[in-house]
Write a protein that holds these residues in place. Structure first.
Motif, mmCIF file in Angstrom:
data_model
loop_
_atom_site.group_PDB
_atom_site.id
_atom_site.type_symbol
_atom_site.label_atom_id
_atom_site.label_comp_id
_atom_site.label_asym_id
_atom_site.label_seq_id
_atom_site.Cartn_x
_atom_site.Cartn_y
_atom_site.Cartn_z
ATOM 1 N N ILE A 129 2.912 3.191 2.675
ATOM 2 C CA ILE A 129 2.052 3.265 3.850
ATOM 3 C C ILE A 129 2.053 1.942 4.609
ATOM 4 O O ILE A 129 2.123 1.898 5.827
ATOM 5 C CB ILE A 129 0.606 3.633 3.443
ATOM 6 N N SER A 130 1.964 0.842 3.864
ATOM 7 C CA SER A 130 1.989 -0.486 4.485
ATOM 8 C C SER A 130 2.968 -1.352 3.716
ATOM 9 O O SER A 130 2.847 -1.502 2.492
ATOM 10 C CB SER A 130 0.585 -1.099 4.469
ATOM 11 N N LYS A 131 3.952 -1.893 4.412
ATOM 12 C CA LYS A 131 5.001 -2.668 3.748
ATOM 13 C C LYS A 131 4.450 -3.942 3.105
ATOM 14 O O LYS A 131 3.355 -4.397 3.421
ATOM 15 C CB LYS A 131 6.107 -3.008 4.746
ATOM 16 N N ASP B 170 9.760 -3.875 -1.302
ATOM 17 C CA ASP B 170 9.813 -2.572 -0.606
ATOM 18 C C ASP B 170 10.900 -1.683 -1.194
ATOM 19 O O ASP B 170 10.692 -0.485 -1.448
ATOM 20 C CB ASP B 170 10.060 -2.774 0.887
ATOM 21 N N THR C 240 0.857 -1.197 0.000
ATOM 22 C CA THR C 240 0.000 0.000 0.000
ATOM 23 C C THR C 240 0.883 1.233 0.000
ATOM 24 O O THR C 240 1.835 1.334 0.798
ATOM 25 C CB THR C 240 -0.919 0.017 1.238
ATOM 26 N N LYS D 120 3.351 -7.462 1.863
ATOM 27 C CA LYS D 120 2.989 -8.777 2.386
ATOM 28 C C LYS D 120 2.950 -9.733 1.200
ATOM 29 O O LYS D 120 2.406 -9.394 0.149
ATOM 30 C CB LYS D 120 1.638 -8.733 3.092
#
Length: 572
Positions: A479-481, A507, A470, A483
């Protein structure tokens, strides 16, 4: 000379999917509309039909579809053609009735009812050409060949045929009719090549009947017969043998009841004792030695149904110890691997599998001598070998040269290749038309292409690897690493380090991309896919399908979330 053109939309350099176009001036005559069963690598595909775009684009010029017999390779694609364009369909009485079953099973064509029954005495004058017919011998009654009579000679389409003097009524070839067609002059012969490589004389139908009887009579347990639904000659022999030895017959194939009823009502299938025919749900009421189960599968292909029986997935029958599974029709070469796998799982379930073709040479198609006999009777000026793989078409061409035909009068066509005739009646190429494979998968028509098949193949071999991240496009930050998830690629519990490192790679790549000046959704996904694909291959030597999922937190949503978090801190 009239303008005569011939093209194959299917059926050349392949087995099945017969569909041929003969044009005389501006009128199009379509010979057969068949399907073929998928090859092993066509994962998930139910069957394949011809590309009919040329016919749809020229629908106002199509005079009709002339179907030669009631097998799927002749009538299987009719529903898909008739759902797009309404053109009359011509065939023998039995062929038309079987075609109606096929057409009415498909939502797009169920209201179609423009069928016309013909026989070898029928002549239809379409102005530019006169269409007539001749009886042929095949594994289903009332098979016909088609003659397109033009001012410059006949174009003859044999359909599936062989010569066998021992066949019964409804199966016989009319040799005198063939001789009559030959004396009229044959401009081009479009002839079945499916068995051209064989010089072995096929067993007569009486020999086949005796062999089936002996096999059934000698077995003490249940007998499960696997047969193509359209092979009515073989089905007749099975029913006759079962009744003679006192076995009750249960039909378990898809649409088999309707096919048997249709053939029986027309007098093309004889059942001497109706009481010996039972419903599938009555199987449990009889001892094993009293039973014969006739399985024809879906679309007439029984091998998959045998596999379901062996695995306990069939809706009615489960193969058990003491069962004889007897395959009485010869599968094509492309099905040899499937036959071997089916045999293996049948034995694993406790059954015994035998094949009629292991004891007798059986075929519904002309061997090399039959093909030369057909050429000798018709004396064609030109030959267009059809229906068969390339090696079979080539063998047919060599047989023609043995009987005196010149190489320049033989044309080994590709799908979509158009041929015409010069002023002297000799063959010459005349361009190409669309003739790709159209794959049917469930209710989807033509929405499965090579890219989808390639992805299915990769999924079946190396699995899938999904990476979800995200970002905020506005703030250019993560915003969100990442997965990561996988199926069919590696065992996750033993590959935690690989999974973590994969997430870090994504990432890093996304952070690097966001630092740049430009932003494109397709580009960022491509960067992730390339990075992950290379890393996973370096680590595992496998190439799974990499699916990047990049989600965006919009600016307002992000600010609201941040404000909510700050508010909670103040309240504390």
């Amino acid at each position: 000379m009239s303008n005569v053109k011939i093209a194959a939309l299917g059926g050349v350099r392949e087995f099945g999917k017969n569909m041929y176009v003969v044009e005389v001036d501006d009128v199009i005559f379509v010979m057969d509309a068949g399907l073929k069963y998928p090859e092993t690598e066509m994962l998930g595909v139910d069957f394949v039909i011809p590309d009919m775009s040329y016919l749809l684009e020229n629908a106002d010029r199509v005079a009709g579809v002339f179907v030669t017999h009631g097998h799927p390779d002749s009538i299987g694609a009719l529903p898909y053609l008739l759902s797009e364009v309404e053109v009359p369909v011509f065939g023998s009485q039995l062929t038309v009735e079987l075609a109606k079953i096929n057409v009415k099973n498909f939502d797009g064509s169920k209201k179609f009812d423009d069928f016309h029954v013909v026989d070898e005495t029928t002549e239809i004058d379409f102005g530019t050409a006169v269409i007539s017919f001749f009886s042929t011998t095949h594994t289903i009654p009332e098979s016909l060949g088609v003659v397109v009579g033009t001012p410059d000679g006949n174009v003859v389409y044999t359909g599936d045929f062989k010569f066998d003097p021992a066949v019964g009524k409804g199966y016989k070839t009319n040799i005198s009719r063939l001789a009559e067609i030959g004396t009229q002059g044959v401009l081009a012969l479009m002839s079945d090549s499916a068995n051209a490589l064989s010089s072995i004389q096929s067993a007569s139908e009486s020999e086949v009947s005796d062999k089936i009887f002996d096999t059934i009579a000698d077995w003490e347990g249940r007998v499960i017969i696997a047969s193509a639904a359209g092979n009515l000659a073989r089905i007749q022999q099975v029913i006759d043998s079962a009744i003679k030895v006192g076995r009750h017959v249960a039909f378990t194939g898809h649409d088999m009841d309707r096919i048997v009823k249709t053939a029986s009502d027309l007098g093309k299938l004889r059942i001497d004792d109706d009481k010996m025919i039972i419903r599938p749900e009555e199987i449990k009421n009889f001892e094993d030695h009293e039973l014969l189960i006739l399985e024809t599968g879906r679309m007439g292909e029984p091998l998959k149904s045998l596999g379901d029986m062996a695995k306990g997935r069939h809706r009615t029958v489960k193969i058990k110890d003491g069962d004889l599974v007897y395959t009485v029709t010869s599968p094509t070469v492309s099905y040899e691997t499937i036959v071997a796998k089916t045999e293996n799982i049948v034995y694993r379930a406790g059954g015994i599998m035998k094949m009629l073709s292991s004891d007798l040479k059986v075929s519904g198609h002309a061997n090399s001598r039959d093909l030369q006999f057909m050429m000798d009777i018709l004396q064609p000026k030109n030959l267009v070998p059809i229906q068969g793989e390339y090696r079979e078409l080539q063998a047919h061409a060599e047989l023609a040269m043995e009987v005196g035909m010149l190489p320049e009068n033989i044309f080994l066509s590709k799908r979509g290749e158009v041929i015409t005739f010069d002023a002297n009646g000799n063959l010459e190429p005349a361009g190409v038309i669309a003739a790709e494979n159209v794959m049917i998968d469930g209710s989807g028509v033509g929405d499965i292409g090579n890219i989808v098949l390639r992805d299915r193949k990769i999924l079946s071999e190396d699995g899938i690897f999904i990476a979800v991240i995200t970002i905020s496009k506005h703030d250019k930050k993560i915003i969100s690493k990442t997965k990561v998830h996988t199926r069919g690629f590696v065992y996750v519990k033993n590959s935690r380090d690989l999974m973590k490192e994969s997430a870090l790679k994504v990432d890093e790549k996304v952070k690097e991309y966001l630092a740049g000046d430009s932003f494109d959704w397709a580009e960022i996904k491509s960067e992730i896919r390339d990075t992950l694909g290379k890393f996973l291959y370096d680590q595992t030597k496998r190439r799974p399908v990499v699916l990047p999922v990049v989600m965006e937190v919009r600016q307002n949503d992000f600010r609201q979330k941040r404000h909510f978090k700050n508010k909670k801190k103040v309240e504390k």
